[in-house]
Design a protein around this motif. Structure first.
Motif, PDB file in Angstrom:
ATOM      1  N   LYS A  74      11.999  10.426  -0.236  1.00  0.00           N
ATOM      2  CA  LYS A  74      13.431  10.757  -0.301  1.00  0.00           C
ATOM      3  C   LYS A  74      13.990  10.565  -1.701  1.00  0.00           C
ATOM      4  O   LYS A  74      14.799  11.359  -2.171  1.00  0.00           O
ATOM      5  CB  LYS A  74      14.215   9.892   0.684  1.00  0.00           C
ATOM      6  N   LYS A  75      13.549   9.505  -2.376  1.00  0.00           N
ATOM      7  CA  LYS A  75      14.082   9.255  -3.714  1.00  0.00           C
ATOM      8  C   LYS A  75      13.604  10.287  -4.734  1.00  0.00           C
ATOM      9  O   LYS A  75      14.147  10.371  -5.824  1.00  0.00           O
ATOM     10  CB  LYS A  75      13.740   7.844  -4.174  1.00  0.00           C
ATOM     11  N   LYS A  76      12.600  11.083  -4.356  1.00  0.00           N
ATOM     12  CA  LYS A  76      12.147  12.172  -5.223  1.00  0.00           C
ATOM     13  C   LYS A  76      12.711  13.520  -4.776  1.00  0.00           C
ATOM     14  O   LYS A  76      12.261  14.563  -5.232  1.00  0.00           O
ATOM     15  CB  LYS A  76      10.625  12.225  -5.241  1.00  0.00           C
ATOM     16  N   GLY A  77      13.655  13.495  -3.848  1.00  0.00           N
ATOM     17  CA  GLY A  77      14.306  14.721  -3.422  1.00  0.00           C
ATOM     18  C   GLY A  77      13.713  15.366  -2.188  1.00  0.00           C
ATOM     19  O   GLY A  77      14.084  16.474  -1.828  1.00  0.00           O
ATOM     20  N   GLY A  78      12.813  14.677  -1.507  1.00  0.00           N
ATOM     21  CA  GLY A  78      12.177  15.238  -0.324  1.00  0.00           C
ATOM     22  C   GLY A  78      12.859  14.795   0.959  1.00  0.00           C
ATOM     23  O   GLY A  78      13.895  14.124   0.944  1.00  0.00           O
ATOM     24  N   ALA A  79      12.245  15.161   2.069  1.00  0.00           N
ATOM     25  CA  ALA A  79      12.789  14.823   3.386  1.00  0.00           C
ATOM     26  C   ALA A  79      12.286  13.469   3.872  1.00  0.00           C
ATOM     27  O   ALA A  79      12.665  13.016   4.939  1.00  0.00           O
ATOM     28  CB  ALA A  79      12.408  15.901   4.388  1.00  0.00           C
ATOM     29  N   GLY A  80      11.422  12.832   3.123  1.00  0.00           N
ATOM     30  CA  GLY A  80      10.873  11.536   3.524  1.00  0.00           C
ATOM     31  C   GLY A  80       9.402  11.657   3.861  1.00  0.00           C
ATOM     32  O   GLY A  80       8.910  12.730   4.191  1.00  0.00           O
ATOM     33  N   GLN A  81       8.713  10.555   3.769  1.00  0.00           N
ATOM     34  CA  GLN A  81       7.281  10.567   4.031  1.00  0.00           C
ATOM     35  C   GLN A  81       6.984  10.297   5.497  1.00  0.00           C
ATOM     36  O   GLN A  81       7.670   9.511   6.149  1.00  0.00           O
ATOM     37  CB  GLN A  81       6.578   9.504   3.183  1.00  0.00           C
ATOM     38  N   HIS A  82       5.939  10.946   5.981  1.00  0.00           N
ATOM     39  CA  HIS A  82       5.430  10.674   7.321  1.00  0.00           C
ATOM     40  C   HIS A  82       4.136   9.891   7.158  1.00  0.00           C
ATOM     41  O   HIS A  82       3.238  10.306   6.430  1.00  0.00           O
ATOM     42  CB  HIS A  82       5.156  11.967   8.081  1.00  0.00           C
ATOM     43  N   ILE A  83       4.053   8.751   7.829  1.00  0.00           N
ATOM     44  CA  ILE A  83       2.859   7.921   7.748  1.00  0.00           C
ATOM     45  C   ILE A  83       2.007   8.184   8.978  1.00  0.00           C
ATOM     46  O   ILE A  83       2.483   8.109  10.109  1.00  0.00           O
ATOM     47  CB  ILE A  83       3.235   6.433   7.651  1.00  0.00           C
ATOM     48  N   GLY A  84       0.745   8.511   8.747  1.00  0.00           N
ATOM     49  CA  GLY A  84      -0.178   8.817   9.834  1.00  0.00           C
ATOM     50  C   GLY A  84      -0.781   7.560  10.434  1.00  0.00           C
ATOM     51  O   GLY A  84      -0.272   6.452  10.272  1.00  0.00           O
ATOM     52  N   VAL A  85      -1.908   7.714  11.099  1.00  0.00           N
ATOM     53  CA  VAL A  85      -2.582   6.609  11.777  1.00  0.00           C
ATOM     54  C   VAL A  85      -3.280   5.726  10.745  1.00  0.00           C
ATOM     55  O   VAL A  85      -4.018   6.212   9.895  1.00  0.00           O
ATOM     56  CB  VAL A  85      -3.609   7.152  12.788  1.00  0.00           C
ATOM     57  N   LYS A  86      -3.034   4.424  10.830  1.00  0.00           N
ATOM     58  CA  LYS A  86      -3.682   3.481   9.925  1.00  0.00           C
ATOM     59  C   LYS A  86      -5.110   3.226  10.400  1.00  0.00           C
ATOM     60  O   LYS A  86      -5.343   3.056  11.594  1.00  0.00           O
ATOM     61  CB  LYS A  86      -2.923   2.158   9.897  1.00  0.00           C
ATOM     62  N   THR A  87      -6.041   3.193   9.463  1.00  0.00           N
ATOM     63  CA  THR A  87      -7.421   2.854   9.792  1.00  0.00           C
ATOM     64  C   THR A  87      -7.842   1.660   8.950  1.00  0.00           C
ATOM     65  O   THR A  87      -7.394   1.499   7.814  1.00  0.00           O
ATOM     66  CB  THR A  87      -8.374   4.035   9.524  1.00  0.00           C
ATOM     67  N   LYS A  88      -8.686   0.823   9.514  1.00  0.00           N
ATOM     68  CA  LYS A  88      -9.127  -0.389   8.831  1.00  0.00           C
ATOM     69  C   LYS A  88     -10.043  -0.051   7.662  1.00  0.00           C
ATOM     70  O   LYS A  88     -10.785   0.927   7.696  1.00  0.00           O
ATOM     71  CB  LYS A  88      -9.882  -1.304   9.801  1.00  0.00           C
ATOM     72  N   ARG A  89      -9.995  -0.904   6.638  1.00  0.00           N
ATOM     73  CA  ARG A  89     -10.893  -0.779   5.498  1.00  0.00           C
ATOM     74  C   ARG A  89     -11.136  -2.155   4.897  1.00  0.00           C
ATOM     75  O   ARG A  89     -10.445  -3.118   5.247  1.00  0.00           O
ATOM     76  CB  ARG A  89     -10.324   0.159   4.442  1.00  0.00           C
ATOM     77  N   THR A  90     -12.116  -2.251   3.998  1.00  0.00           N
ATOM     78  CA  THR A  90     -12.404  -3.515   3.329  1.00  0.00           C
ATOM     79  C   THR A  90     -12.245  -3.344   1.826  1.00  0.00           C
ATOM     80  O   THR A  90     -12.525  -2.284   1.276  1.00  0.00           O
ATOM     81  CB  THR A  90     -13.839  -4.000   3.622  1.00  0.00           C
ATOM     82  N   PHE A  91     -11.783  -4.399   1.187  1.00  0.00           N
ATOM     83  CA  PHE A  91     -11.690  -4.462  -0.267  1.00  0.00           C
ATOM     84  C   PHE A  91     -12.763  -5.443  -0.713  1.00  0.00           C
ATOM     85  O   PHE A  91     -12.617  -6.653  -0.530  1.00  0.00           O
ATOM     86  CB  PHE A  91     -10.314  -4.964  -0.710  1.00  0.00           C
ATOM     87  N   LYS A  92     -13.845  -4.932  -1.285  1.00  0.00           N
ATOM     88  CA  LYS A  92     -14.960  -5.798  -1.657  1.00  0.00           C
ATOM     89  C   LYS A  92     -14.790  -6.335  -3.072  1.00  0.00           C
ATOM     90  O   LYS A  92     -14.216  -5.687  -3.938  1.00  0.00           O
ATOM     91  CB  LYS A  92     -16.273  -5.042  -1.525  1.00  0.00           C
ATOM     92  N   VAL A  93     -15.309  -7.529  -3.285  1.00  0.00           N
ATOM     93  CA  VAL A  93     -15.221  -8.199  -4.573  1.00  0.00           C
ATOM     94  C   VAL A  93     -16.282  -7.626  -5.505  1.00  0.00           C
ATOM     95  O   VAL A  93     -17.399  -7.328  -5.085  1.00  0.00           O
ATOM     96  CB  VAL A  93     -15.457  -9.716  -4.396  1.00  0.00           C
ATOM     97  N   ASN A  94     -15.932  -7.484  -6.769  1.00  0.00           N
ATOM     98  CA  ASN A  94     -16.874  -7.005  -7.776  1.00  0.00           C
ATOM     99  C   ASN A  94     -17.673  -8.205  -8.278  1.00  0.00           C
ATOM    100  O   ASN A  94     -17.260  -8.906  -9.197  1.00  0.00           O
ATOM    101  CB  ASN A  94     -16.098  -6.336  -8.913  1.00  0.00           C
ATOM    102  N   LEU A  95     -18.822  -8.472  -7.636  1.00  0.00           N
ATOM    103  CA  LEU A  95     -19.626  -9.651  -7.956  1.00  0.00           C
ATOM    104  C   LEU A  95     -20.780  -9.315  -8.889  1.00  0.00           C
ATOM    105  O   LEU A  95     -21.357  -8.229  -8.823  1.00  0.00           O
ATOM    106  CB  LEU A  95     -20.192 -10.271  -6.678  1.00  0.00           C
ATOM    107  N   ILE A  96     -21.112 -10.281  -9.735  1.00  0.00           N
ATOM    108  CA  ILE A  96     -22.189 -10.142 -10.704  1.00  0.00           C
ATOM    109  C   ILE A  96     -23.012 -11.422 -10.669  1.00  0.00           C
ATOM    110  O   ILE A  96     -22.454 -12.518 -10.635  1.00  0.00           O
ATOM    111  CB  ILE A  96     -21.612  -9.942 -12.122  1.00  0.00           C
ATOM    112  N   ASN A  97     -24.335 -11.291 -10.656  1.00  0.00           N
ATOM    113  CA  ASN A  97     -25.200 -12.456 -10.820  1.00  0.00           C
ATOM    114  C   ASN A  97     -25.396 -12.672 -12.311  1.00  0.00           C
ATOM    115  O   ASN A  97     -25.933 -11.819 -13.007  1.00  0.00           O
ATOM    116  CB  ASN A  97     -26.552 -12.242 -10.139  1.00  0.00           C
ATOM    117  N   LYS A  98     -24.941 -13.811 -12.815  1.00  0.00           N
ATOM    118  CA  LYS A  98     -24.940 -14.062 -14.251  1.00  0.00           C
ATOM    119  C   LYS A  98     -25.612 -15.392 -14.541  1.00  0.00           C
ATOM    120  O   LYS A  98     -25.411 -16.372 -13.817  1.00  0.00           O
ATOM    121  CB  LYS A  98     -23.487 -14.084 -14.749  1.00  0.00           C
ATOM    122  N   LYS A  99     -26.407 -15.432 -15.596  1.00  0.00           N
ATOM    123  CA  LYS A  99     -27.055 -16.668 -16.017  1.00  0.00           C
ATOM    124  C   LYS A  99     -26.266 -17.258 -17.178  1.00  0.00           C
ATOM    125  O   LYS A  99     -26.023 -16.590 -18.177  1.00  0.00           O
ATOM    126  CB  LYS A  99     -28.492 -16.397 -16.448  1.00  0.00           C
TER     127      LYS A  99
END
Length: 92
Positions: free
Chosen positions: A25-50
């Motif tokens: 709406k703040k960009k001049g539209g009719a508003g956003q429609h939000i669809g069905v939420k689906t689960k996801r994971t945010f994985k950590v960026n891990l490094i094996n370091k000596k």
């Protein structure tokens, strides 16, 4: 330990994928429609370091997140461990 940073304790987080259609709406539209939420994971960026620890004269392998590695390269390992309330002896 699985997918977890040994120093900072960062681990996999869970959240949702939220599909959005339409112009806001703040960009001049009719508003956003939000669809069905689906689960996801945010994985950590891990490094094996000596790391070499001069106080002990030994090298230690640590599973560490990329953000922690950047901080260690800026301030040093011993300072970063003190900041996160860890001891060098914990990694031997």
């Amino acid at each position: 330990m699985g997918r977890e940073c040994e120093i900072t304790g960062k681990r996999t987080m869970f959240g949702n994928n939220v599909p959005r259609k339409g112009l806001a709406k703040k960009k001049g539209g009719a508003g956003q429609h939000i669809g069905v939420k689906t689960k996801r994971t945010f994985k950590v960026n891990l490094i094996n370091k000596k790391f070499f620890i001069p106080e002990l004269g030994k090298s230690v392998n640590i599973k560490i997140s990329a953000s922690a590695l950047r901080s260690i390269s800026k301030v040093g390992l011993s300072v970063f461990l003190k900041k996160n309330c860890k001891k060098i002896e914990d990694f031997i």
